[in-house]
Design a protein around this motif. Structure first.
Motif, PDB file in Angstrom:
ATOM      1  N   SER A 193       0.971  -1.255   0.102  1.00 29.63           N
ATOM      2  CA  SER A 193       0.088   0.021  -0.108  1.00 29.63           C
ATOM      3  C   SER A 193       1.049   1.217  -0.040  1.00 29.63           C
ATOM      4  CB  SER A 193      -0.869   0.067   1.436  1.00 29.63           C
ATOM      5  OG  SER A 193      -0.187   0.292   2.455  1.00 29.63           O
ATOM      6  N   ARG A 194       0.442   2.345  -0.464  1.00 30.59           N
ATOM      7  CA  ARG A 194       0.953   3.561  -0.270  1.00 30.59           C
ATOM      8  C   ARG A 194       1.521   4.089   1.016  1.00 30.59           C
ATOM      9  NH1 ARG A 194       0.111   7.229  -5.091  1.00 30.59           N
ATOM     10  NH2 ARG A 194      -0.833   5.894  -6.832  1.00 30.59           N
ATOM     11  N   LYS A 195       0.686   3.552   2.187  1.00 26.25           N
ATOM     12  CA  LYS A 195       0.896   3.901   3.650  1.00 26.25           C
ATOM     13  C   LYS A 195       2.423   2.943   3.729  1.00 26.25           C
ATOM     14  CE  LYS A 195      -1.290   1.790   6.733  1.00 26.25           C
ATOM     15  NZ  LYS A 195      -2.674   1.186   7.688  1.00 26.25           N
ATOM     16  N   HIS A 196       2.601   1.741   3.347  1.00 27.47           N
ATOM     17  CA  HIS A 196       3.552   0.940   3.510  1.00 27.47           C
ATOM     18  C   HIS A 196       4.732   1.413   2.743  1.00 27.47           C
ATOM     19  CE1 HIS A 196       1.366  -2.861   4.915  1.00 27.47           C
ATOM     20  NE2 HIS A 196       1.069  -1.898   5.924  1.00 27.47           N
ATOM     21  N   GLU A 197       4.705   1.905   1.488  1.00 29.53           N
ATOM     22  CA  GLU A 197       5.697   2.579   0.701  1.00 29.53           C
ATOM     23  C   GLU A 197       6.377   3.723   1.290  1.00 29.53           C
ATOM     24  OE1 GLU A 197       6.982   0.908  -1.401  1.00 29.53           O
ATOM     25  OE2 GLU A 197       5.715  -0.627  -2.069  1.00 29.53           O
ATOM     26  N   SER A 198       5.511   4.523   1.692  1.00 30.37           N
ATOM     27  CA  SER A 198       5.867   5.798   2.581  1.00 30.37           C
ATOM     28  C   SER A 198       6.840   5.566   3.739  1.00 30.37           C
ATOM     29  CB  SER A 198       4.727   6.644   2.742  1.00 30.37           C
ATOM     30  OG  SER A 198       4.054   7.442   1.463  1.00 30.37           O
ATOM     31  N   GLU A 199       6.091   4.441   4.547  1.00 27.48           N
ATOM     32  CA  GLU A 199       6.889   4.163   5.719  1.00 27.48           C
ATOM     33  C   GLU A 199       8.300   3.523   5.305  1.00 27.48           C
ATOM     34  OE1 GLU A 199       5.309   2.500   9.723  1.00 27.48           O
ATOM     35  OE2 GLU A 199       5.096   0.939   8.549  1.00 27.48           O
ATOM     36  N   ALA A 200       8.286   2.753   4.298  1.00 26.86           N
ATOM     37  CA  ALA A 200       9.566   2.260   3.878  1.00 26.86           C
ATOM     38  C   ALA A 200      10.671   3.029   3.248  1.00 26.86           C
ATOM     39  CB  ALA A 200       9.452   1.131   2.953  1.00 26.86           C
ATOM     40  N   ASP A 201      10.082   4.313   2.608  1.00 27.06           N
ATOM     41  CA  ASP A 201      10.823   5.446   2.149  1.00 27.06           C
ATOM     42  C   ASP A 201      11.663   5.835   3.463  1.00 27.06           C
ATOM     43  OD1 ASP A 201      10.308   5.334  -0.337  1.00 27.06           O
ATOM     44  OD2 ASP A 201       8.708   6.879  -0.436  1.00 27.06           O
ATOM     45  N   TYR A 202      10.780   6.198   4.344  1.00 30.77           N
ATOM     46  CA  TYR A 202      11.537   6.943   5.817  1.00 30.77           C
ATOM     47  C   TYR A 202      12.585   5.949   6.396  1.00 30.77           C
ATOM     48  CZ  TYR A 202      11.955   8.640  10.279  1.00 30.77           C
ATOM     49  OH  TYR A 202      12.462   9.170  11.651  1.00 30.77           O
ATOM     50  N   MET A 203      12.012   4.719   6.725  1.00 37.19           N
ATOM     51  CA  MET A 203      12.895   3.828   7.178  1.00 37.19           C
ATOM     52  C   MET A 203      14.265   3.453   6.435  1.00 37.19           C
ATOM     53  SD  MET A 203      10.124   1.284   9.048  1.00 37.19           S
ATOM     54  CE  MET A 203      10.933   0.266   9.681  1.00 37.19           C
ATOM     55  N   GLY A 204      14.153   3.504   5.230  1.00 40.79           N
ATOM     56  CA  GLY A 204      15.103   3.237   4.436  1.00 40.79           C
ATOM     57  C   GLY A 204      16.161   4.071   4.597  1.00 40.79           C
ATOM     58  N   TRP A 222      14.908   9.480  -6.870  1.00 38.19           N
ATOM     59  CA  TRP A 222      13.558   9.414  -7.059  1.00 38.19           C
ATOM     60  C   TRP A 222      13.023  10.145  -8.192  1.00 38.19           C
ATOM     61  CZ3 TRP A 222      11.867   5.038  -5.629  1.00 38.19           C
ATOM     62  CH2 TRP A 222      12.042   4.387  -4.381  1.00 38.19           C
ATOM     63  N   GLN A 223      13.801  11.265  -8.282  1.00 36.87           N
ATOM     64  CA  GLN A 223      13.410  12.004  -9.550  1.00 36.87           C
ATOM     65  C   GLN A 223      13.856  11.319 -10.905  1.00 36.87           C
ATOM     66  OE1 GLN A 223      15.923  15.691  -8.825  1.00 36.87           O
ATOM     67  NE2 GLN A 223      14.047  16.617  -7.955  1.00 36.87           N
ATOM     68  N   ILE A 250      10.620  13.464   1.687  1.00 38.45           N
ATOM     69  CA  ILE A 250      11.990  13.281   1.606  1.00 38.45           C
ATOM     70  C   ILE A 250      12.852  14.526   2.326  1.00 38.45           C
ATOM     71  CG2 ILE A 250      14.098  12.457   0.528  1.00 38.45           C
ATOM     72  CD1 ILE A 250      12.606  10.548  -1.147  1.00 38.45           C
ATOM     73  N   GLN A 251      12.592  15.267   1.368  1.00 38.05           N
ATOM     74  CA  GLN A 251      13.164  16.667   1.789  1.00 38.05           C
ATOM     75  C   GLN A 251      13.021  17.316   2.993  1.00 38.05           C
ATOM     76  OE1 GLN A 251      11.955  18.955  -1.539  1.00 38.05           O
ATOM     77  NE2 GLN A 251      14.046  18.826  -2.649  1.00 38.05           N
ATOM     78  N   LYS A 252      11.528  16.850   3.644  1.00 39.40           N
ATOM     79  CA  LYS A 252      11.402  17.405   4.858  1.00 39.40           C
ATOM     80  C   LYS A 252      12.037  16.395   5.796  1.00 39.40           C
ATOM     81  CE  LYS A 252       7.174  17.732   7.853  1.00 39.40           C
ATOM     82  NZ  LYS A 252       5.734  17.526   7.898  1.00 39.40           N
ATOM     83  N   GLU A 253      12.117  15.295   5.728  1.00 41.62           N
ATOM     84  CA  GLU A 253      12.739  14.309   6.732  1.00 41.62           C
ATOM     85  C   GLU A 253      14.206  14.297   6.796  1.00 41.62           C
ATOM     86  OE1 GLU A 253       9.079  11.159   6.073  1.00 41.62           O
ATOM     87  OE2 GLU A 253      10.975  10.792   5.202  1.00 41.62           O
ATOM     88  N   LEU A 254      15.016  14.537   5.699  1.00 41.32           N
ATOM     89  CA  LEU A 254      16.584  14.567   5.293  1.00 41.32           C
ATOM     90  C   LEU A 254      17.212  15.254   6.701  1.00 41.32           C
ATOM     91  CD1 LEU A 254      17.141  14.472   1.732  1.00 41.32           C
ATOM     92  CD2 LEU A 254      17.633  12.620   3.168  1.00 41.32           C
ATOM     93  N   PRO A 255      16.938  16.310   7.047  1.00 41.86           N
ATOM     94  CA  PRO A 255      17.534  17.195   8.015  1.00 41.86           C
ATOM     95  C   PRO A 255      17.528  16.439   9.379  1.00 41.86           C
ATOM     96  CG  PRO A 255      16.472  18.655   6.779  1.00 41.86           C
ATOM     97  CD  PRO A 255      15.865  17.295   6.403  1.00 41.86           C
TER      98      PRO A 255
END
Length: 264
Positions: A193-204, A222-223, A250-255
């Protein structure tokens, strides 16, 4: 009787609640780790027996090298945060397969496959770490278990308790067959699901940072992925969040990720 069965089913679900490492998101896991690993390993072995492994030693070694480094960092995190018992659920395996699809997938237990079609978009170990960190995250977050549990709840509803105490193994195998639909259009697995994919993005991103890779490359990677091969969207991206949403997140989470998990 129906009301009692329903209430007991609710109690069973509540007793099966768990939390995803790093994010803390609550999830319902009705299937034991051993059942998930057993059912998924059967499907994985059937796939890998017929898959054409890459003959490109340099690229295959790259996949194994980056994958093992991320897996080691992930296990170190689990051990340091009171989850050492989870490490036994993983028997990491990283394979590069001769397939033109721009894709990769992960099975429970850390069985990860990358298709050769994805590598032209990977220009460094750091960019490959974006992909492998994402796939490792699916395994650590037990997204497959969650999907199987959702399948069981959808199929059995209030009768879930009777399934749990009688014919659970058959029900689990049926759910696994649905989740790991061999021959499905997305490859060996149906999409998360998109929820899982977003979570995997962050955790990854966190796991690759812990392993010493540069998470800043994720934006550019990703671009490139969103542009796709020959202008078409890769299957790997088909159920992911929209390109704009992913890049913004991603840009929000990176810092915060770099400050908290980067090498000091």
């Amino acid at each position: 009787m129906k009301k009692i069965a329903y209430l007991l089913g609710v109690l069973l679900i509540l007793a099966s609640c768990s939390s995803v490492p790093l994010t803390g998101r609550k999830q319902v896991l009705l299937v034991s780790d051993q059942e998930v690993l057993s059912s998924s390993l059967t499907q994985y072995n059937d796939y890998i027996k017929t898959a054409k492994k890459s003959t490109d030693k340099v690229k295959s070694d790259m996949v194994i090298r980056v994958g093992k480094k991320i897996a080691a960092a992930t296990e170190a995190y689990l051990k340091a945060n009171g989850m050492a018992n989870e490490v036994g659920n993983f028997n990491w395996e990283f394979n590069l397969v001769n397939d033109p699809q721009v894709n990769a997938f992960c099975m429970p237990g850390g069985k990860i496959v990358v298709y050769e079609g994805l590598l032209p978009l990977v220009s460094s170990d750091d960019e490959l770490a974006v992909v492998l960190g994402h796939e490792v995250a699916h395994a650590v977050a037990k997204h497959s278990n969650e999907r199987m549990s959702q399948q069981l709840m959808s199929q059995y509803g209030a009768a879930l308790l009777s399934v749990a105490v009688s014919n659970k193994s058959a029900a689990v195998q049926q759910a696994a067959n649905t989740v790991y639909g061999v021959g499905a259009q997305y490859g060996v697995m149906l999409p998360f699901s998109r929820k899982h994919e977003s979570e995997a993005d962050y955790m990854g991103l966190v796991f690759m940072t812990m392993a010493g890779y540069n998470p800043d490359v994720a934006v550019n990677f990703w671009q490139k992925m969103s542009a796709g091969k020959n202008g078409s969207t890769p299957e790997f991206m088909s159920t992911h969040p929209s390109d704009a949403t992913r890049i913004a997140n991603i840009q929000k989470e990176l810092p915060e990720i770099k400050a908290k998990y980067g090498k000091k």
